[in-house]
Design a protein around this motif. Structure first.
Motif, short mmCIF file in Angstrom:
data_model
loop_
_atom_site.label_atom_id
_atom_site.label_comp_id
_atom_site.label_asym_id
_atom_site.label_seq_id
_atom_site.Cartn_x
_atom_site.Cartn_y
_atom_site.Cartn_z
N GLU A 159 0.84 -1.20 0.00
CA GLU A 159 0.00 0.00 0.00
C GLU A 159 0.87 1.25 0.00
O GLU A 159 1.99 1.22 0.51
N SER A 160 0.35 2.31 -0.58
CA SER A 160 1.08 3.58 -0.60
C SER A 160 0.77 4.34 0.69
O SER A 160 -0.31 4.17 1.28
N PRO A 161 1.70 5.19 1.14
CA PRO A 161 1.45 5.94 2.39
C PRO A 161 0.22 6.84 2.31
O PRO A 161 -0.44 7.06 3.31
N SER A 162 -0.10 7.33 1.11
CA SER A 162 -1.25 8.23 0.96
C SER A 162 -2.59 7.50 1.09
O SER A 162 -3.61 8.13 1.37
N ARG A 163 -2.58 6.19 0.91
CA ARG A 163 -3.84 5.42 0.97
C ARG A 163 -3.90 4.45 2.14
O ARG A 163 -4.87 3.72 2.27
N VAL A 164 -2.87 4.43 2.98
CA VAL A 164 -2.82 3.40 4.02
C VAL A 164 -3.93 3.58 5.06
O VAL A 164 -4.49 2.59 5.55
N VAL A 165 -4.30 4.82 5.39
CA VAL A 165 -5.37 5.04 6.38
C VAL A 165 -6.69 4.50 5.84
O VAL A 165 -7.43 3.79 6.54
N GLN A 166 -7.01 4.83 4.58
CA GLN A 166 -8.23 4.34 3.96
C GLN A 166 -8.23 2.81 3.88
O GLN A 166 -9.25 2.16 4.13
N ASN A 169 -8.93 1.37 7.33
CA ASN A 169 -10.35 1.55 7.67
C ASN A 169 -11.23 0.57 6.90
O ASN A 169 -12.17 0.00 7.45
N ASP A 170 -10.92 0.37 5.62
CA ASP A 170 -11.70 -0.57 4.81
C ASP A 170 -11.50 -2.00 5.30
O ASP A 170 -12.45 -2.79 5.33
N LEU A 171 -10.26 -2.33 5.67
CA LEU A 171 -9.99 -3.67 6.21
C LEU A 171 -10.74 -3.88 7.53
O LEU A 171 -11.31 -4.95 7.76
N ALA A 172 -10.74 -2.86 8.38
CA ALA A 172 -11.44 -2.97 9.67
C ALA A 172 -12.93 -3.15 9.46
O ALA A 172 -13.59 -3.92 10.17
#
Length: 271
Positions: A159-166, A169-172
């Protein structure tokens, strides 16, 4: 032949003597980014007169056949920017055509972000599945994660650092906030960091900002607590709906932990 050469994913000390020797004597190097590879050669203090040929996602389909044709008469060393070529990097089409043409393909093993992150994650390593980068489109990503929600194997994503939060959250949302996972950042580099915890916890941590190259490792789904009778009822219903018995028993076994042979035998006896 085609030589797939794994290059360091961060620490230059991981460049093996075999890799150094191969690059020093190469006549043709097919590289994901010729500028990046030229810099790597300088940093490793390797002097070479090799021809650097660009091979990336946008030209591989067109250039692969020509490289394979050249490999019938001379060695072609194939490298990506980091790690093993063909693994979420260019090279697969070249290997595919080489195999069809009877051209030998050999590998210079070396660093792998997938295996490095898996080993450091603290999650089960006996069975795992590498999923590469998640789809960028929300709908496609949601469908993929729904398919993987009951996967028992440990999962590895880039994953890229810019999309890791999303992504977290999607995984959770798909797997549950308590599913164990690890965010592996800047592997083998000076600021290497491994953050472990539940997916929800990791999403909150990542909201503060995450930099560098990221590998996500997610624990597999726990076996569902289902009685043999309930599992058999599901098998029977799905087979009655037209699914193959062998496929259904395997899938239900993966979800419940009940051996597929037992489910198969019980389903046959139930007929």
């Amino acid at each position: 032949m085609i030589l797939l050469a794994a290059t360091p994913i961060g620490n230059l000390g991981d460049a093996s003597p075999r890799l150094r020797d191969t690059l020093a004597h190469a006549k043709v190097i097919a590289a994901e980014d010729t500028r990046h590879t030229a810099q790597l050669l300088r940093l490793l203090e390797i002097e070479t007169r090799a021809e650097l040929v660009a091979l990336h996602d946008h030209n591989e389909h067109e250039r692969a056949a020509r490289l394979v044709e050249r490999a019938k008469h001379e060695d072609i060393v194939l490298v990506s920017d980091a790690g093993m070529p063909t693994v979420s990097d260019p090279g697969y089409r070249v290997v595919q055509l080489a195999a069809e043409a009877g051209v030998q393909v050999s590998v210079i093993p070396g660093p792998s972000a997938v295996v490095t992150a898996l080993a450091a994650s603290g999650l089960p390593t006996d069975r795992f599945a590498f999923e590469g980068f998640m789809p960028r489109k929300p709908g496609e990503r949601a469908r993929l994660l729904k398919e993987l929600a009951h996967e028992r194997r440990t999962l590895v994503f880039f994953e890229s650092p810019s999309r890791v939060v999303q992504a977290l959250n999607d995984l959770a949302a798909a797997f549950g906030v308590d599913r164990r996972a690890a965010v592996c950042r800047e592997l083998t580099k000076l600021h290497e960091e491994i953050k472990r915890g539940g997916l929800g916890e990791l999403a909150e941590w990542a909201a503060g900002g995450v930099r560098g190259e990221i590998v996500l490792v997610v624990g597999g789904a726990p076996a569902q607590s289902v009685s043999p009778e309930t599992a058999l009822a599901e098998v029977t219903a799905r087979v009655a709906a037209g699914e193959r018995l062998k496929d259904v028993t395997r899938e239900v076994s993966e979800l419940t932990g009940i051996p597929s042979k037992e489910l198969y035998a019980a389903a046959l006896a139930n007929r």
